[in-house]
Design an enzyme around this catalytic site. Structure first.
Site, PDB file in Angstrom:
ATOM      1  N   CYS A  11      -0.150  79.114  42.850  1.00 43.92           N
ATOM      2  CA  CYS A  11       0.073  81.141  41.517  1.00 43.92           C
ATOM      3  C   CYS A  11      -0.889  80.104  40.552  1.00 43.92           C
ATOM      4  CB  CYS A  11       1.582  81.300  41.331  1.00 43.92           C
ATOM      5  SG  CYS A  11       2.038  81.599  42.905  1.00 43.92           S
ATOM      6  N   HIS A  27       4.950  81.742  32.324  1.00 45.02           N
ATOM      7  CA  HIS A  27       4.690  81.786  33.826  1.00 45.02           C
ATOM      8  C   HIS A  27       5.811  82.879  34.826  1.00 45.02           C
ATOM      9  CE1 HIS A  27       3.570  81.307  38.208  1.00 45.02           C
ATOM     10  NE2 HIS A  27       4.529  81.369  38.623  1.00 45.02           N
ATOM     11  N   GLU A  71      11.924  77.405  33.916  1.00 45.68           N
ATOM     12  CA  GLU A  71      10.771  77.905  32.866  1.00 45.68           C
ATOM     13  C   GLU A  71      11.682  77.209  31.519  1.00 45.68           C
ATOM     14  OE1 GLU A  71       7.317  79.983  31.227  1.00 45.68           O
ATOM     15  OE2 GLU A  71       8.108  80.221  33.441  1.00 45.68           O
ATOM     16  N   LYS A 100       4.376  89.941  33.386  1.00 44.52           N
ATOM     17  CA  LYS A 100       4.505  90.365  35.231  1.00 44.52           C
ATOM     18  C   LYS A 100       5.354  91.928  35.374  1.00 44.52           C
ATOM     19  CE  LYS A 100       3.041  85.395  37.162  1.00 44.52           C
ATOM     20  NZ  LYS A 100       2.837  84.485  35.912  1.00 44.52           N
ATOM     21  N   HIS A 121       3.170  89.907  40.053  1.00 43.65           N
ATOM     22  CA  HIS A 121       2.426  88.681  40.151  1.00 43.65           C
ATOM     23  C   HIS A 121       1.455  88.740  41.299  1.00 43.65           C
ATOM     24  CE1 HIS A 121       2.193  84.654  40.341  1.00 43.65           C
ATOM     25  NE2 HIS A 121       3.513  84.374  41.315  1.00 43.65           N
ATOM     26  N   PHE A 156       3.838  76.802  44.173  1.00 40.38           N
ATOM     27  CA  PHE A 156       4.268  75.649  45.231  1.00 40.38           C
ATOM     28  C   PHE A 156       3.133  74.500  45.471  1.00 40.38           C
ATOM     29  CE2 PHE A 156       5.541  79.730  48.233  1.00 40.38           C
ATOM     30  CZ  PHE A 156       6.545  80.236  46.494  1.00 40.38           C
TER      31      PHE A 156
END
Length: 413
Positions: free
Chosen positions: A163, A303, A314, A335, A340, A399
């Site tokens: 991502c 994010h 975050e 998002k 996403h 990831f």
């Protein structure tokens, strides 16, 4: 001395629109593009919603015969690149082609091509597999196809960093221009992973929202009742240029890119550490690169994907990187509206961050009704905000613990 880099064009396509200004208008208005999946029958899936690019006709951009040779993520990247180039006014000629490059990331690539061709092989044997299977599915062919179509002969590469792919595509292009390997780059990310296997895989990880009866309110970053992210698709492409190169051709400069940070969590294949150490370090790295401090940051495009663990981590990273200033910096996640975009997210959101700087408007975080425990920052809830934005930061995490942070500022001579 590294060369200065500016943004001269943006191409955006996602669930809320097929072009940059439509997307930006929708995000400012708080419009959601999340709905029941139509690209396949989702009735057997735990998650039945997505942020699809609706009514997208690739033949508007690509010859019909060529469309069949490409994965959907390539179609989206080509559409966004065409728009970004048109906005920038950059012309690729025999004289400048080897100084203009392409760098487009994707986390998964042609997922729907892989699924389709596998089904064909199971049903009819190996002879049924298309000769275009491999070039239609591999990640670097978004960059390859854009290069072939435009004639850009400079650096040609692709990131596949989950991502963070789109953010890394923009950031690595920034570095190539800074250090003289190119004068301009067509940079960004693209993803088209609204497929049966992709949705099933993320659902098996319990990463997706199952708010199927209320799709527009399913993605809700930092909200107490968030239950996972919503898969989106689309592309974001930025035209980056060396400042003097852009000025020499009379380009309209949208913003200046001043910083890029990378970091690795070295912790877990799918989750950051609870203290947000990797995200903290990537923001510090980007600020150091840009020569700014937390006091200089006016807005953060986060994010934040609407997962129970990720959003609070975050937030902890913001506090660790920014100190008390974290409570003063408005931060939001788009998002909630787009879903996403996985490998395309960082590039789409980089474009949105540039537009926020251009228009001095920060998009809001939709569906934030009651912040979750520990989520106590200024998340610009439920409405865009007109405000001074001289310096803005955009985060992406992926990831494997791969992180990217981009910093843009209002352009001044």
């Amino acid at each position: 001395m590294p060369r200065r880099v500016v943004v001269t064009g943006i191409g955006l396509i996602c669930s809320v629109g097929h072009d940059t200004e439509t997307v930006w208008s929708a995000l400012r208005a708080g419009k959601s593009g999340i709905a029941r999946i139509t690209l396949f029958d989702p009735s057997q899936h735990a998650c039945q919603i997505a942020g699809e690019v609706k009514e997208f006709d690739p033949t508007r951009f690509i010859d019909k015969k060529e469309v069949k040779k490409m994965g959907r993520f390539m179609h989206l990247a080509i559409a966004a690149a065409d728009e970004a180039l048109a906005m920038s006014g950059l012309k690729i000629t025999a004289e400048n082609a080897d100084r203009i490059g392409v760098y487009i990331g994707s986390g998964i690539g042609g997922f729907e091509v892989i699924e389709r061709e596998h089904e064909k092989m199971l049903a009819g044997g190996p002879g049924k597999v298309s000769p275009f299977f491999i070039p239609a599915s591999i990640v670097n062919l978004a960059s390859g196809q854009v290069s072939i179509r435009t004639g850009a002969k400079g650096p040609n590469s692709a990131t596949a960093t989950a991502c963070t792919s789109g953010a890394h595509g923009v950031g690595d292009s920034f570095r190539l221009i800074q250090h003289g390997y190119a004068d301009a780059m067509i940079a960004g990310g693209s993803e088209a992973a609204c497929t049966p296997l992709s949705v099933a895989g993320f659902a098996a990880m319990r990463a997706l929202s199952t708010r199927n009866e209320d799709p527009e309110r399913a993605s809700r970053p930092w909200d107490k009742n968030r239950d996972g992210f919503v898969v989106g698709e689309g592309s974001g492409i930025l035209i980056l240029e060396e400042l003097e190169y852009a000025k020499a051709r009379g380009a309209k400069i949208l913003a200046e890119m001043i910083g890029y940070g990378m970091s690795g969590d070295a912790f877990h294949m799918a989750s950051p550490s609870e203290d947000g150490d990797g995200p903290r370090r990537v923001m510090l790295n980007a600020m150091k690169d840009a020569g700014v401090t937390p006091a200089d940051i006016d807005y953060i495009n986060a994010h934040a994907t609407s997962t129970p663990a990720g959003d609070i981590i975050e937030t902890r990273a913001f506090k660790a990187a920014m100190g008390e200033r974290a409570y003063e910096i408005p931060v939001s996640s788009t998002k909630a509206m787009t879903g996403h975009l996985l490998g395309g997210a960082g590039a789409l959101e980089a474009g949105v961050t540039v537009l926020a700087v251009r228009d001095q408007i920060a998009p809001g975080t939709m569906n934030l009704e009651e912040p979750g425990e520990g989520c106590d920052l200024d998340y610009i809830p439920n409405a865009a905000r007109a405000m001074k934005i001289d310096v803005a930061l955009s985060n992406s995490f992926g990831f494997g613990g791969t992180n990217g942070c981009l910093i843009f500022k209002r352009y001044t001579d």
